[in-house]
Write an enzyme that holds these catalytic residues in place. Structure first.
Site, PDB file in Angstrom:
ATOM      1  N   ASP A  72      22.257  27.918  41.872  1.00  0.00           N
ATOM      2  CA  ASP A  72      23.074  28.803  42.402  1.00  0.00           C
ATOM      3  C   ASP A  72      23.069  30.368  41.506  1.00  0.00           C
ATOM      4  O   ASP A  72      22.636  30.128  40.381  1.00  0.00           O
ATOM      5  CB  ASP A  72      24.572  28.422  41.972  1.00  0.00           C
ATOM      6  CG  ASP A  72      25.148  27.363  42.962  1.00  0.00           C
ATOM      7  OD1 ASP A  72      24.669  27.151  44.239  1.00  0.00           O
ATOM      8  OD2 ASP A  72      26.029  26.793  43.068  1.00  0.00           O
ATOM      9  N   PRO A  96      45.161  39.695  34.474  1.00  0.00           N
ATOM     10  CA  PRO A  96      44.098  40.804  34.378  1.00  0.00           C
ATOM     11  C   PRO A  96      43.920  41.124  33.022  1.00  0.00           C
ATOM     12  O   PRO A  96      42.712  41.699  32.657  1.00  0.00           O
ATOM     13  CB  PRO A  96      44.663  41.941  35.322  1.00  0.00           C
ATOM     14  CG  PRO A  96      46.140  41.426  35.635  1.00  0.00           C
ATOM     15  CD  PRO A  96      46.482  40.232  35.346  1.00  0.00           C
ATOM     16  N   ARG A 106      32.547  22.295  40.642  1.00  0.00           N
ATOM     17  CA  ARG A 106      31.186  22.463  41.032  1.00  0.00           C
ATOM     18  C   ARG A 106      30.419  21.789  39.920  1.00  0.00           C
ATOM     19  O   ARG A 106      29.225  21.528  40.382  1.00  0.00           O
ATOM     20  CB  ARG A 106      30.818  23.754  41.580  1.00  0.00           C
ATOM     21  CG  ARG A 106      31.690  24.128  42.791  1.00  0.00           C
ATOM     22  CD  ARG A 106      30.927  25.564  43.166  1.00  0.00           C
ATOM     23  NE  ARG A 106      29.690  25.711  43.347  1.00  0.00           N
ATOM     24  CZ  ARG A 106      29.152  25.501  44.372  1.00  0.00           C
ATOM     25  NH1 ARG A 106      29.712  25.127  45.505  1.00  0.00           N
ATOM     26  NH2 ARG A 106      27.834  25.478  44.402  1.00  0.00           N
ATOM     27  N   GLU A 125      55.702  41.127  37.362  1.00  0.00           N
ATOM     28  CA  GLU A 125      55.028  42.124  36.767  1.00  0.00           C
ATOM     29  C   GLU A 125      54.375  41.452  35.423  1.00  0.00           C
ATOM     30  O   GLU A 125      53.535  41.636  34.752  1.00  0.00           O
ATOM     31  CB  GLU A 125      55.981  43.213  35.814  1.00  0.00           C
ATOM     32  CG  GLU A 125      56.343  44.306  36.743  1.00  0.00           C
ATOM     33  CD  GLU A 125      55.340  45.003  37.387  1.00  0.00           C
ATOM     34  OE1 GLU A 125      54.365  45.690  36.514  1.00  0.00           O
ATOM     35  OE2 GLU A 125      55.015  45.208  38.750  1.00  0.00           O
TER      36      GLU A 125
HETATM   37  N1  ADE Z   1      46.487  38.000  38.243  1.00  0.00           N
HETATM   38  C1  ADE Z   1      46.758  39.093  38.905  1.00  0.00           C
HETATM   39  N2  ADE Z   1      45.521  39.681  38.909  1.00  0.00           N
HETATM   40  C2  ADE Z   1      44.734  38.991  38.411  1.00  0.00           C
HETATM   41  C3  ADE Z   1      43.324  38.749  38.006  1.00  0.00           C
HETATM   42  N3  ADE Z   1      42.417  39.761  38.218  1.00  0.00           N
HETATM   43  N4  ADE Z   1      42.762  37.598  37.286  1.00  0.00           N
HETATM   44  C4  ADE Z   1      43.652  36.660  37.024  1.00  0.00           C
HETATM   45  N5  ADE Z   1      44.879  36.655  37.109  1.00  0.00           N
HETATM   46  C5  ADE Z   1      45.592  37.669  37.967  1.00  0.00           C
END
Ligand code: ADE
Length: 248
Positions: free
Chosen positions: A172, A92, A157, A119
């Site tokens: 798309d 994230p 794709r 984590e």
């Molecule tokens: N691992 C956990 N959440 C994630 C996300 N939103 N994007 C990429 N990898 C992740």
């Protein structure tokens, strides 16, 4: 013959990839050697008897951290040291995945995708092994496996020949920078809801214009932020201006 693009996925859960990768476009792309997918279980590269891949964080706090040794060993055994291709950590904290990023990555011959769990991974993996970090959106999942499949799908794709219809990828949502126009199929009337007459008219020029305007309208209503970056013609701008005048 080597595939056009090879994905090497490093994960603790290789089994979750198979059903999706064996479906539809992704399966066909592999069968026709447009893409190749190799799954590597990080656990196979542990040196201890219990195949431990995680440990407690230095400094305390909750959760476990993925140990650096099995990740380095796995990636370097498969790709060399240093690896000769991008090594992408799914996290994230990465740059946000968009159609433009998918297009950028679809030009590569080989991509390594590293799926984090727990984590996260030991920071030394980020600093000394990983070359790129990608997030699929501002929410937290339980691991990088689903995000890795999202990348593989969106990138595959874009490889020429992966879609039966060569115009498929172009129309798309997002490929044009706009959301897609509405689609209809038979029957022409369902529960008294009729397909717009224009789509039954056979007038291809008018249909193309209607679709473009629907795409513009939808994008303006739902994702006005996308209009700032979209490639718009003079006709598109006139249409949007008319919409604004109607709103007043
Ligand atoms: N691992 C956990 N959440 C994630 C996300 N939103 N994007 C990429 N990898 C992740």
């Amino acid at each position: 013959m080597a595939a056009t693009l090879r994905f090497d996925v490093f994960t603790l859960f290789p089994e979750v990839f198979s059903p999706y990768m064996q479906t539809s476009i992704l399966q066909r792309a592999q069968a026709s050697l447009l893409v190749e997918l190799q799954l590597h279980n990080i656990r196979d590269w542990t040196a201890d008897r219990h195949h431990v891949c995680d440990d407690m964080p230095y400094g305390g706090g909750g959760g476990m951290v993925m140990k650096p040794e099995p990740i380095f060993t796995a990636v370097e055994a498969v790709l060399g040291a240093p690896p000769g291709c991008p090594v992408i950590l799914l996290t994230p904290q990465g740059r946000v995945f968009t159609q433009a990023v998918a297009e950028e990555l679809s030009q590569k011959a080989r991509l390594a995708l590293l799926c984090g769990r727990y984590e996260g991974v030991d920071e030394r993996v980020r600093e000394h092994l990983v070359t790129d970090e990608i997030s699929i959106g501002d929410y937290v999942l339980s691991g990088g496996e689903v995000p890795a499949m999202v990348l593989i799908d969106a990138i595959t794709r874009l490889i020429p020949g992966a879609l039966g219809d060569p115009e498929g990828a172009w129309d798309d949502s997002h490929a044009t920078g706009l959301l897609e126009y509405p689609h209809y199929t038979r029957p022409p009337e369902f529960r008294h809801w009729r397909v717009p007459d224009i789509l039954l008219s056979g007038d291809h020029a008018r249909i193309a214009r209607w679709r473009r305007q629907q795409a513009l309208l939808r994008t303006k209503q739902r994702r006005p932020d996308l209009l700032q970056k979209a490639n718009l013609s003079d006709n598109d701008r006139d249409f949007l201006l008319d919409l604004e005048l109607q709103d007043k």
